[in-house]
Motif scaffolding. Structure first.
Motif, PDB file in Angstrom:
ATOM      1  N   ILE A   1       0.878  -1.169   0.000  1.00  0.00           N
ATOM      2  CA  ILE A   1       0.000   0.000   0.000  1.00  0.00           C
ATOM      3  C   ILE A   1       0.915   1.218   0.000  1.00  0.00           C
ATOM      4  O   ILE A   1       1.699   1.419   0.924  1.00  0.00           O
ATOM      5  CB  ILE A   1      -0.924   0.017   1.231  1.00  0.00           C
ATOM      6  CG1 ILE A   1      -1.755  -1.270   1.259  1.00  0.00           C
ATOM      7  CG2 ILE A   1      -1.825   1.249   1.207  1.00  0.00           C
ATOM      8  CD1 ILE A   1      -2.531  -1.481   2.534  1.00  0.00           C
ATOM      9  N   THR A   2       0.835   2.005  -1.063  1.00  0.00           N
ATOM     10  CA  THR A   2       1.726   3.156  -1.216  1.00  0.00           C
ATOM     11  C   THR A   2       1.213   4.345  -0.417  1.00  0.00           C
ATOM     12  O   THR A   2       0.066   4.352   0.054  1.00  0.00           O
ATOM     13  CB  THR A   2       1.862   3.570  -2.691  1.00  0.00           C
ATOM     14  OG1 THR A   2       0.609   4.133  -3.120  1.00  0.00           O
ATOM     15  CG2 THR A   2       2.243   2.399  -3.578  1.00  0.00           C
ATOM     16  N   GLY A   3       2.050   5.356  -0.296  1.00  0.00           N
ATOM     17  CA  GLY A   3       1.662   6.587   0.389  1.00  0.00           C
ATOM     18  C   GLY A   3       0.512   7.303  -0.289  1.00  0.00           C
ATOM     19  O   GLY A   3      -0.195   8.093   0.332  1.00  0.00           O
ATOM     20  N   ASN A   4       0.310   7.032  -1.586  1.00  0.00           N
ATOM     21  CA  ASN A   4      -0.804   7.630  -2.328  1.00  0.00           C
ATOM     22  C   ASN A   4      -2.085   6.831  -2.185  1.00  0.00           C
ATOM     23  O   ASN A   4      -3.115   7.208  -2.720  1.00  0.00           O
ATOM     24  CB  ASN A   4      -0.461   7.738  -3.817  1.00  0.00           C
ATOM     25  CG  ASN A   4       0.635   8.721  -4.074  1.00  0.00           C
ATOM     26  OD1 ASN A   4       0.799   9.689  -3.341  1.00  0.00           O
ATOM     27  ND2 ASN A   4       1.400   8.492  -5.125  1.00  0.00           N
ATOM     28  N   GLY A   5      -2.001   5.671  -1.506  1.00  0.00           N
ATOM     29  CA  GLY A   5      -3.184   4.822  -1.348  1.00  0.00           C
ATOM     30  C   GLY A   5      -3.332   3.767  -2.424  1.00  0.00           C
ATOM     31  O   GLY A   5      -4.317   3.026  -2.433  1.00  0.00           O
ATOM     32  N   ASP A   6      -2.380   3.688  -3.339  1.00  0.00           N
ATOM     33  CA  ASP A   6      -2.436   2.641  -4.366  1.00  0.00           C
ATOM     34  C   ASP A   6      -2.141   1.294  -3.719  1.00  0.00           C
ATOM     35  O   ASP A   6      -1.315   1.195  -2.811  1.00  0.00           O
ATOM     36  CB  ASP A   6      -1.394   2.900  -5.463  1.00  0.00           C
ATOM     37  CG  ASP A   6      -1.634   4.205  -6.190  1.00  0.00           C
ATOM     38  OD1 ASP A   6      -2.801   4.578  -6.399  1.00  0.00           O
ATOM     39  OD2 ASP A   6      -0.634   4.858  -6.557  1.00  0.00           O
ATOM     40  N   VAL A   7      -2.803   0.256  -4.194  1.00  0.00           N
ATOM     41  CA  VAL A   7      -2.556  -1.096  -3.708  1.00  0.00           C
ATOM     42  C   VAL A   7      -1.908  -1.876  -4.846  1.00  0.00           C
ATOM     43  O   VAL A   7      -2.481  -2.005  -5.925  1.00  0.00           O
ATOM     44  CB  VAL A   7      -3.865  -1.786  -3.255  1.00  0.00           C
ATOM     45  CG1 VAL A   7      -3.599  -3.203  -2.783  1.00  0.00           C
ATOM     46  CG2 VAL A   7      -4.532  -0.971  -2.155  1.00  0.00           C
ATOM     47  N   LEU A   8      -0.688  -2.368  -4.596  1.00  0.00           N
ATOM     48  CA  LEU A   8       0.094  -3.037  -5.629  1.00  0.00           C
ATOM     49  C   LEU A   8       0.347  -4.481  -5.243  1.00  0.00           C
ATOM     50  O   LEU A   8       0.587  -4.788  -4.071  1.00  0.00           O
ATOM     51  CB  LEU A   8       1.434  -2.321  -5.819  1.00  0.00           C
ATOM     52  CG  LEU A   8       1.373  -0.808  -6.053  1.00  0.00           C
ATOM     53  CD1 LEU A   8       2.769  -0.225  -6.049  1.00  0.00           C
ATOM     54  CD2 LEU A   8       0.638  -0.490  -7.335  1.00  0.00           C
ATOM     55  N   GLU A   9       0.318  -5.359  -6.232  1.00  0.00           N
ATOM     56  CA  GLU A   9       0.659  -6.758  -6.019  1.00  0.00           C
ATOM     57  C   GLU A   9       1.876  -7.078  -6.871  1.00  0.00           C
ATOM     58  O   GLU A   9       1.939  -6.717  -8.039  1.00  0.00           O
ATOM     59  CB  GLU A   9      -0.505  -7.665  -6.413  1.00  0.00           C
ATOM     60  CG  GLU A   9      -0.270  -9.118  -6.120  1.00  0.00           C
ATOM     61  CD  GLU A   9      -1.501  -9.973  -6.372  1.00  0.00           C
ATOM     62  OE1 GLU A   9      -1.478 -11.139  -5.960  1.00  0.00           O
ATOM     63  OE2 GLU A   9      -2.463  -9.497  -6.988  1.00  0.00           O
ATOM     64  N   SER A  10       2.839  -7.759  -6.299  1.00  0.00           N
ATOM     65  CA  SER A  10       4.060  -8.102  -7.023  1.00  0.00           C
ATOM     66  C   SER A  10       3.769  -9.147  -8.090  1.00  0.00           C
ATOM     67  O   SER A  10       3.001 -10.085  -7.862  1.00  0.00           O
ATOM     68  CB  SER A  10       5.099  -8.646  -6.049  1.00  0.00           C
ATOM     69  OG  SER A  10       6.227  -9.104  -6.748  1.00  0.00           O
ATOM     70  N   TYR A  11       4.397  -9.026  -9.227  1.00  0.00           N
ATOM     71  CA  TYR A  11       4.221 -10.011 -10.293  1.00  0.00           C
ATOM     72  C   TYR A  11       5.032 -11.272 -10.048  1.00  0.00           C
ATOM     73  O   TYR A  11       4.778 -12.306 -10.639  1.00  0.00           O
ATOM     74  CB  TYR A  11       4.575  -9.417 -11.658  1.00  0.00           C
ATOM     75  CG  TYR A  11       6.040  -9.071 -11.809  1.00  0.00           C
ATOM     76  CD1 TYR A  11       6.940  -9.999 -12.318  1.00  0.00           C
ATOM     77  CD2 TYR A  11       6.527  -7.836 -11.452  1.00  0.00           C
ATOM     78  CE1 TYR A  11       8.283  -9.698 -12.447  1.00  0.00           C
ATOM     79  CE2 TYR A  11       7.855  -7.516 -11.574  1.00  0.00           C
ATOM     80  CZ  TYR A  11       8.728  -8.453 -12.082  1.00  0.00           C
ATOM     81  OH  TYR A  11      10.058  -8.156 -12.202  1.00  0.00           O
ATOM     82  N   ASP A  12       6.027 -11.212  -9.141  1.00  0.00           N
ATOM     83  CA  ASP A  12       6.883 -12.386  -8.904  1.00  0.00           C
ATOM     84  C   ASP A  12       6.981 -12.784  -7.438  1.00  0.00           C
ATOM     85  O   ASP A  12       7.788 -13.619  -7.067  1.00  0.00           O
ATOM     86  CB  ASP A  12       8.278 -12.138  -9.467  1.00  0.00           C
ATOM     87  CG  ASP A  12       8.990 -10.965  -8.820  1.00  0.00           C
ATOM     88  OD1 ASP A  12       8.407 -10.310  -7.927  1.00  0.00           O
ATOM     89  OD2 ASP A  12      10.135 -10.695  -9.210  1.00  0.00           O
ATOM     90  N   GLY A  13       6.161 -12.189  -6.583  1.00  0.00           N
ATOM     91  CA  GLY A  13       6.163 -12.561  -5.177  1.00  0.00           C
ATOM     92  C   GLY A  13       7.233 -11.898  -4.339  1.00  0.00           C
ATOM     93  O   GLY A  13       7.436 -12.272  -3.197  1.00  0.00           O
ATOM     94  N   VAL A  14       7.919 -10.889  -4.878  1.00  0.00           N
ATOM     95  CA  VAL A  14       8.971 -10.190  -4.130  1.00  0.00           C
ATOM     96  C   VAL A  14       8.553  -8.738  -3.949  1.00  0.00           C
ATOM     97  O   VAL A  14       8.236  -8.051  -4.922  1.00  0.00           O
ATOM     98  CB  VAL A  14      10.329 -10.243  -4.873  1.00  0.00           C
ATOM     99  CG1 VAL A  14      11.393  -9.482  -4.103  1.00  0.00           C
ATOM    100  CG2 VAL A  14      10.753 -11.678  -5.109  1.00  0.00           C
ATOM    101  N   LEU A  15       8.536  -8.290  -2.701  1.00  0.00           N
ATOM    102  CA  LEU A  15       8.237  -6.895  -2.388  1.00  0.00           C
ATOM    103  C   LEU A  15       9.258  -6.390  -1.384  1.00  0.00           C
ATOM    104  O   LEU A  15       9.824  -7.168  -0.618  1.00  0.00           O
ATOM    105  CB  LEU A  15       6.839  -6.754  -1.777  1.00  0.00           C
ATOM    106  CG  LEU A  15       5.645  -6.935  -2.702  1.00  0.00           C
ATOM    107  CD1 LEU A  15       4.349  -6.919  -1.892  1.00  0.00           C
ATOM    108  CD2 LEU A  15       5.600  -5.845  -3.755  1.00  0.00           C
TER     109      LEU A  15
END
Length: 94
Positions: free
Chosen positions: A13-27
């Motif tokens: 969850i970014t500071g802008n409120g975007d929710v991102l999912e990793s394409y390869d399982g690495v964050l």
């Protein structure tokens, strides 16, 4: 950014409120995250290492490269469900 995870998925969850999912399982999050994520991705094809071993080595590499990242780590692991367990659980709900 904030990382959240459960047994099935991991999200950022970014500071802008975007929710991102990793394409390869690495964050990664923090000042050395780009170094740690790159190091983790470079090790992902090594089948003899657990996810925790990959993460620990990636953090060590990031600490060596980034002056804002130290080498004092606290590791927490989430046990992932096996695919067959997920199917049994889903069938039980029907």
């Amino acid at each position: 950014s904030l990382l959240v995870a459960d047994k099935k998925t991991m999200l950022e969850i970014t500071g802008n409120g975007d929710v991102l999912e990793s394409y390869d399982g690495v964050l990664g999050v923090g000042s050395g995250s780009n170094f740690a994520v790159a190091a983790a991705r470079a090790q992902m094809d090594q089948d003899d290492k657990s996810a925790e071993e990959v993460a620990r080595r990636a953090m060590e590499i990031a600490a060596d490269m980034c002056i804002y990242t130290n080498n004092q780590f606290m590791m927490e692991s989430v046990k992932m469900e096996e695919e067959s367990e997920e199917k049994e659980e889903d069938e039980g709900k029907k």
